[in-house]
Design a protein around this motif. Structure first.
Motif, PDB file in Angstrom:
ATOM      1  N   UNK A  62      94.075 136.838  27.630  1.00 37.29           N
ATOM      2  CA  UNK A  62      92.763 137.044  28.204  1.00 37.29           C
ATOM      3  C   UNK A  62      91.906 138.049  27.535  1.00 37.29           C
ATOM      4  N   UNK A  63      92.442 139.273  27.366  1.00 38.26           N
ATOM      5  CA  UNK A  63      91.679 140.484  26.365  1.00 38.26           C
ATOM      6  C   UNK A  63      91.300 139.888  25.176  1.00 38.26           C
ATOM      7  N   UNK A  64      92.210 139.248  24.518  1.00 40.80           N
ATOM      8  CA  UNK A  64      91.739 138.792  23.158  1.00 40.80           C
ATOM      9  C   UNK A  64      90.631 137.906  23.168  1.00 40.80           C
ATOM     10  N   UNK A 124     104.054 137.748  31.038  1.00 38.63           N
ATOM     11  CA  UNK A 124     103.081 138.374  31.564  1.00 38.63           C
ATOM     12  C   UNK A 124     101.941 139.154  30.318  1.00 38.63           C
ATOM     13  N   UNK A 125     102.901 139.542  29.632  1.00 37.61           N
ATOM     14  CA  UNK A 125     101.998 140.475  28.424  1.00 37.61           C
ATOM     15  C   UNK A 125     101.022 139.365  27.734  1.00 37.61           C
ATOM     16  N   UNK A 175     103.608 143.142  32.997  1.00 36.48           N
ATOM     17  CA  UNK A 175     104.437 142.812  31.613  1.00 36.48           C
ATOM     18  C   UNK A 175     105.144 143.872  31.227  1.00 36.48           C
ATOM     19  N   UNK A 217     107.264 139.375  28.750  1.00 37.83           N
ATOM     20  CA  UNK A 217     106.579 138.880  27.685  1.00 37.83           C
ATOM     21  C   UNK A 217     105.527 137.814  28.263  1.00 37.83           C
ATOM     22  N   UNK A 234      93.268 141.152  32.516  1.00 44.55           N
ATOM     23  CA  UNK A 234      94.085 141.072  31.685  1.00 44.55           C
ATOM     24  C   UNK A 234      94.961 142.291  31.681  1.00 44.55           C
ATOM     25  N   UNK A 274      99.790 136.314  28.873  1.00 43.46           N
ATOM     26  CA  UNK A 274      98.486 136.154  29.565  1.00 43.46           C
ATOM     27  C   UNK A 274      97.377 137.413  29.457  1.00 43.46           C
ATOM     28  N   UNK A 275      97.910 138.521  29.669  1.00 42.04           N
ATOM     29  CA  UNK A 275      97.012 139.629  29.364  1.00 42.04           C
ATOM     30  C   UNK A 275      96.437 139.925  28.215  1.00 42.04           C
ATOM     31  N   UNK A 276      97.141 139.749  27.042  1.00 39.48           N
ATOM     32  CA  UNK A 276      96.909 140.125  25.649  1.00 39.48           C
ATOM     33  C   UNK A 276      95.798 138.679  25.349  1.00 39.48           C
ATOM     34  N   UNK A 306      97.843 142.002  33.685  1.00 39.44           N
ATOM     35  CA  UNK A 306      99.117 141.467  33.379  1.00 39.44           C
ATOM     36  C   UNK A 306      99.893 142.223  32.474  1.00 39.44           C
ATOM     37  N   UNK A 307      99.023 143.119  31.785  1.00 43.76           N
ATOM     38  CA  UNK A 307      99.730 143.702  30.718  1.00 43.76           C
ATOM     39  C   UNK A 307     100.537 144.816  31.369  1.00 43.76           C
ATOM     40  N   UNK A 342      93.321 149.723  22.705  1.00 44.85           N
ATOM     41  CA  UNK A 342      93.269 148.394  22.050  1.00 44.85           C
ATOM     42  C   UNK A 342      92.084 147.592  22.697  1.00 44.85           C
TER      43      UNK A 342
END
Lengths: 572, 370, 293
Positions: free
Chosen positions: B109-111, B102-103, A284, B100, A277, B105-107, A280-281, C278
């Protein structure tokens, strides 16, 4: 509803169960029958990684490197690393009709005539900044927590090499577009090479293939930038990661955390998700920066021309500190004798200093080990305050770095803050020597007082801010024991051990060799550790507790204590 | 319900153990605290909510990807660029949608990991980095046996000649790099520039000659030798001297930058009384018009940052400052020596030309500079 | 949505996004109004008043506002220590006055090295009168005509000639100006606390006058140095530069790598470390225990 007995490490929610596990199993079987990966995977799929934000800084570097690879490959489809001059006929009006190199032309083409080209170019540049910046803070984290200690010294060395290569990669990269700013940078690099005593002039000829600028530098920098250095970086990153997996990650002291174990979350699924993840962050964030924030607007700089220059000619920030030193060194350091010239203002600042600092960083784990005389493996991290001298050393290095970086931006600082370049320079000439010493001393004392505070809390609890009045009228503040995790962080650390000087002659009356070296080592050892506070022992904690339990009217004894606050501690 | 029941069952069969009790030397450290559950672990509603949240992020990411494609094809770039609020629309929207997406996806998956995957900490035992004693001994034995059988210890002649051969084998590789540089790598090449006696100074960019009458006091002009500024057809002209003679043939365009680097000059007119007279440089100026190399003697940036009233010339790269009224001496900064000055003259019509090349190398210092 | 269509001519014919349209309208109104205010009264004044009258009006203004430092006849004044309080204005010409007064630099608040741009103290009529008076003291570069500095003639050239002119303007700008004023026209630092001011938002006339007269520490770029048509090319380039859309996003101050470095640490590294915190942070906990089977 709990399923903990079946699948040990999920929370047992229904969503966590795979619908058709047999398919995954079949695929895994197919692969294992050909690759035999199960042996390797059984250990690593559920490998444990401890969780802490500071452990993810290196990941930013890793992922921004991946972004660099992806965007870089995209750019190579259009970029033409040639210095042949052609007439610009692209979309950017103010440059149309001027004679520019193929390299600059193709960079403009990527920026204006390839859809998404400018975005990818800007992402590539931002990612490069992120790559080096995150390597720096990752390195600081490793340094400040002592994670470079045995058995991880080699990984530290690899890390320093990565930082060095990353910086060189950045320099070769921003030199490629052949715009005015990058050309000015290459021009300065020519001056740097020429400053090397004896061989500098040859170095310049060999690098440029002719007198500066020659016709070869951009193709040469290109192949270095897209093949040589990335190859080395990839190899070193692979080694870095393998060693990380082999050593297992370090962890903070805490409840249940010891030198013999690693406590955290398994690779699959939690860490795979968090790390994946994070990629991707990072991707992004880089894309947002590329879309919203202009970086290196080469079309405004125009093509490189050795007779033109712009105010605010700076290298990218990671090259800024040697450039800053270069700005503040006085010119009288250049000397001529016996028909030769020693260009010390340049050589000392941009060639020698970076070499010395990189060498020092590479050697640091071994120097540190020599000073401490510690031969054990370490997997528990140290809090920066628990190694006051080392933290002070990092503070000194950071101060030096930041002051030099300021010097590198002295003209921008001068206009933005309404100061005089000359005064900034005079100030920095002194500050670059005094600042780090001051920073070392302040940080060391600060750490020691934090240690004192922590020890106090570990022994007597923390101040709650609740003032109580006893029946006989005395006031006292209620103290409560620290939470377990905090307490463990304080009492769980290792004690520092001071070296003892062996007698100058051994028991047979024979003088020991290397006595002077030993003496130096001992002096450094004392300087490094003697002022530190040691964590409270179990006995001390026990005693503190008993003391509080046993005396109800302890305020009466206030005068008998060294520390008045001790007397105010409310027993429980 | 005991604390223990909240901990995962032991032995998942992959070399992990339950979190062990603290070891004896850590007896002051408390043991692992009891696990505390998240709302998503115990409340099915919260769990559903988190699930929907993660899925929504993934759907948003899909939408962004589609919008990226839309933006890619609908916003024009190049000469007919579309703009949005003054920004290039294509770059802006491609960046926003890609970023946005990509973010998200990242957020997401992490969530997912934070809220729904197990967050029960597990422990793994470490092993020392070193191999086992047994392995080490076996390896050492194998190594000794191998070396013994090779006889490298008993045959120093072979060993030493082999080392020698390997060292020499590197020599051709290094020597082959020699031709990275030009045939002539003599430092004396750095001492000469394009300038020669009788060569006219022309304006950079425009290529026109400069008359002494053109310049007023305070004027600063960036110059080149005639022959280094392309004419309107883009060709380099051959420089012509004051007597009409061709000083040298027109330069090959390939060499232009190399010569320009060393030959750029600045021409400055100041009040003749401001000039600090240097006995070696009598009459180097024409009516207070002086001419210096434009290349900084520090690392070679072009300098043109002049203060009209003090005649101080500052380099924007590293702030070396030279006094143009006083033979180009260094007054501040890291430069090690003065800016080379050019001996100027004017022909009958008043056009400025050089009385010869610089009498010292221009640009950054190098070992052989002397 | 089309914006930078060079073949279609200048600003007015461009089509933009809907917000941009509003902005253009606003800018156009301001520019027209401003240009009218700046040019029209001066033009009328020249027609209605003859020059002697203007000089006389200027002399009166000069005696009140300028003579303390510059002397009653603009000969300059020394202070008690023999330092120059105000320099002589004889021969500086009307262009210098129009620049200094028209950009608010004169009258100065106090004598000093750097003379920043500030709000204008004299009306356009008064500025013109002052310029005429100083021009009458001794010949010098006079206030330029609109035809000298207005680059619109360049925009009307055929496309390739126009491109070539603007390109030449950029070359001249990069050769002569960027060392102090920066590639983006944003200004830069000078020795001992001085600075070269930004060129953004400076009128064409004042840019032309600055080149012509070399105010303060700036070098002079007289007509013999850079001919008027080349000065116009520089102005045309600067206008084109300012007209360019922000291709890459926010310009971050347009100061080059220092600004970029600052932003990558604050926004990039700062933001990603925030994400790391986070990711590693514990989520909210509940006091409720899990039901056991």
């Amino acid at each position: 509803m709990s399923t903990t007995s079946k699948v040990a490490d999920t929370n047992g929610g229904t969503a966590a169960r795979s619908g058709k596990p047999s398919k995954v199993g079949a695929a895994a079987n197919w692969a294992d029958e050909r690759l035999g990966l199960a042996g390797l995977a059984k250990k690593n799929l559920r490998k444990v990684f401890p969780d802490h934000w500071s452990f993810m800084l290196g990941e930013i570097a890793l992922w921004s490197f991946v972004v660099l690879l992806v965007t870089g490959v995209f750019l190579t489809f259009w970029f033409n690393p040639s210095m042949t001059e052609i007439e610009y006929q692209g979309s950017y009006a103010p440059l149309r009709g001027s004679y520019i190199s193929e390299a600059f032309n193709s960079s403009l083409h990527i920026s204006f005539d390839v859809r998404g080209g400018l975005l990818l170019r800007q992402m590539h540049h931002w990612a490069a900044h992120l790559f080096i910046g995150s390597m720096l803070i990752h390195m600081m984290r490793v340094f400040l927590t002592g994670a470079y200690r045995k058995p991880r010294e080699i990984n530290w060395v690899i890390g320093v090499l990565l930082l060095t290569l990353g910086t060189l990669e950045g320099f070769t990269g921003y030199s490629l577009p052949d715009d005015l700013l990058s050309g000015t940078g290459v021009r300065a690099a020519d001056g740097f090479v020429k400053s090397i005593p004896v061989i500098g002039t040859y170095g310049s000829f060999l690098l440029f293939g002719d007198e500066f600028p020659g016709h070869s530098i951009i193709p040469r920098l290109y192949i270095i930038h897209v093949l040589l250095i990335p190859g080395l970086i990839l190899g070193l990153i692979a080694a870095h990661m393998l060693l990380l997996v082999y050593h297992k990650h370090t962890q903070w002291p805490g409840p249940g955390r010891t030198e013999q174990n690693v406590v955290g979350f398994p690779m699959l699924p939690v860490y795979a998700a968090k790390a994946g993840g994070f990629f991707f962050i990072v991707f992004g964030a880089t894309a947002l920066m590329g879309g919203l924030m202009t970086i290196n607007p080469i079309w405004m700089y125009g093509p490189y021309d050795p007779t033109k220059v712009t105010a605010g000619s700076q290298p990218d920030w990671y090259m800024g500190w040697p450039d800053g030193l270069l700005r503040i060194i006085p010119g009288w350091t250049e000397v001529s004798f016996w028909g030769v010239t020693l260009a010390l203002p340049v050589f000392l600042t941009v060639i020698l200093m970076p070499t010395l600092i990189i060498t020092f960083l590479i050697l640091y784990p071994f120097i540190d080990n020599w000073i401490s005389g510690d031969k054990r493996e370490h997997h528990l991290l140290q809090r920066p305050r628990d190694t006051p001298a080392r933290t002070g050393l990092m503070a000194a290095l950071v101060t030096f770095y930041v002051l030099a970086l300021f010097a590198g931006g002295n003209d921008i600082i001068a206009i933005r803050l309404d100061l005089s370049i000359n005064q900034i320079t005079y100030f920095l000439r002194a500050a670059i020597f005094l600042g780090p010493i001051l920073a070392f001393w302040i940080t060391k004392r600060w750490c020691i007082s934090l240690q004192r505070h922590a020890k106090e809390q570990a022994l007597h609890g923390y101040e709650t801010g609740i003032i109580e009045r006893s029946p006989d009228g005395a006031y006292s503040e209620r103290h409560l024991p620290l939470p377990d995790a905090k307490q463990a962080l304080i009492v769980g650390r290792e004690r520092d051990q001071l070296l003892e000087l062996e007698p100058a002659v051994d028991k047979n009356g024979v003088e020991r060799p290397h006595n002077r070296k030993e003496r130096l080592r001992l002096a450094l050892n004392r300087f490094w550790f003697a002022d530190n506070l040691q964590p409270p022992t179990a006995a001390e904690i026990e005693a503190a507790h008993h003391h509080h339990d046993g005396h109800d009217g302890h305020e009466l004894e206030a005068g008998a204590h060294d520390d008045d606050r001790d007397a105010l501690v409310k027993g429980h | 319900m005991s604390d223990q029941s909240n901990l995962p069952a032991s032995g998942d069969g992959a070399g992990h153990s339950r979190v062990p009790e603290p070891l004896e030397d850590q007896d002051v450290a408390p043991g692992l605290p009891a696990h505390v559950w998240r709302p998503t672990d115990v409340d099915p509603k919260a769990e559903k909510r988190a699930e929907r949240q993660v899925a929504a992020l993934f759907i948003f990411s899909m939408v962004c990807a589609v919008l990226f494609v839309v933006a890619y094809f609908s916003f024009e770039i190049g000469r007919e660029i579309d703009t949005f609020l003054g920004f290039g629309a294509s770059n802006l929207f491609l960046g926003l949608t890609l970023g946005l997406g990509m973010l998200a996806i990242g957020v997401g998956v992490i969530q997912w990991a934070r809220k729904l995957m197990s967050d029960v900490e597990i422990a793994e035992l470490r092993h020392p980095a070193a191999s086992s004693e047994e392995d080490r001994e076996t390896t050492l034995k194998a190594l000794t046996a191998g070396l013994d059988e090779s006889g490298i210890g008993r045959r120093p002649l072979i060993r030493n000649t082999l080392l020698g051969a390997l060292a020499f084998a590197g020599v051709p590789l290094v020597v082959a790099l020699r031709d990275l540089g030009p045939r002539n790598m003599s430092a004396s090449r750095l001492e000469k520039t394009f300038w020669m006696e009788g060569m006219y100074i022309v304006r950079d960019v425009l290529g026109t000659r400069i008359n002494r009458a053109d310049l007023e006091i305070g004027d600063l002009l960036n110059g080149e030798p005639e022959g280094l500024v392309p004419n309107s057809e883009g060709h380099l002209p051959a420089p012509i001297g004051p007597n009409g003679q061709e000083l040298r043939p027109a330069l090959d365009h390939e060499q232009l930058l190399i010569e320009k680097v060393k030959s750029a000059v600045i021409v400055l007119r100041m009040s003749p009384g401001d000039i600090v007279r240097n006995p070696d440089r009598e009459n180097w100026d024409v009516d207070g018009i002086v001419c210096y190399s434009k290349i900084c003697t520090h690392v070679g940036c072009p300098i043109a940052l002049n203060e009209q009233q003090t005649h101080h010339l500052l380099c924007p790269c590293h702030q070396s400052t030279f006094d143009l009224a006083d033979s180009g001496k260094v007054v501040f900064g890291p430069a090690g020596h003065s800016l080379p000055q050019m001996h100027l003259a004017a022909d009958d019509e008043g056009y400025l030309y050089a009385m010869g090349d610089f009498d010292e190398p221009v640009g950054p210092s190098y070992w052989e500079r002397g | 949505m089309r914006f930078l269509n060079r073949s279609a001519g200048r600003l007015s014919r461009h089509r933009r996004g809907r917000f941009a349209g509003l902005a253009v309208l606003l800018v156009a109104l301001l520019v027209t109004g401003g240009a009218y205010a700046a040019l029209a009264p001066a033009g009328q004044a020249e027609q209605s008043q003859d020059n002697a009258e203007l000089v006389e009006q200027g002399r009166e203004l000069f005696l009140v506002g300028c003579s303390t430092c510059h002397g009653q006849n603009g000969e300059g004044v020394l202070d008690v220590n023999g330092n120059q309080l105000g320099p002589s204005l004889q021969g500086v010409g009307g262009a210098a006055v129009d620049f200094q007064v028209g950009t608010g630099r004169m009258p100065m608040v106090q004598p000093g090295q750097q003379n920043p741009r500030k709000s204008v103290a004299y009306s356009d009529d008064e500025t013109a009168a002052l310029a005429a008076f100083v021009q009458s003291l001794a010949p010098g570069p006079d206030v330029p005509d609109e035809s000298d500095y207005d680059p619109s003639s360049i925009y009307e050239l055929p496309e390739d000639e126009r491109d070539a002119a603007i390109n030449r303007g950029q070359q001249i700008f990069l050769t002569n100006c960027t060392a102090c004023h920066n590639f983006n026209g944003r200004g830069g630092a000078m020795p001992r606390g001085g600075y070269a001011p930004t060129l953004r938002g400076v009128s064409d006339k004042h840019i032309y006058e600055a080149m012509l007269t070399g105010p303060s520490q700036m070098d002079v770029f007289s007509d013999g140095n850079i001919p008027p048509e080349n000065k116009r090319e520089v102005i045309a380039f600067l206008e084109t530069l300012q007209e360019q859309p922000q291709q890459g996003g926010f310009s971050l101050g347009g100061l080059g790598p220092v600004g970029e470095g600052l932003y990558v640490w604050v926004v990039g590294i700062g933001g990603l470390v925030g994400f790391a915190v986070w990711i590693a942070a514990h989520t909210t906990r509940t006091k409720k225990g899990k039901e056991t089977a």
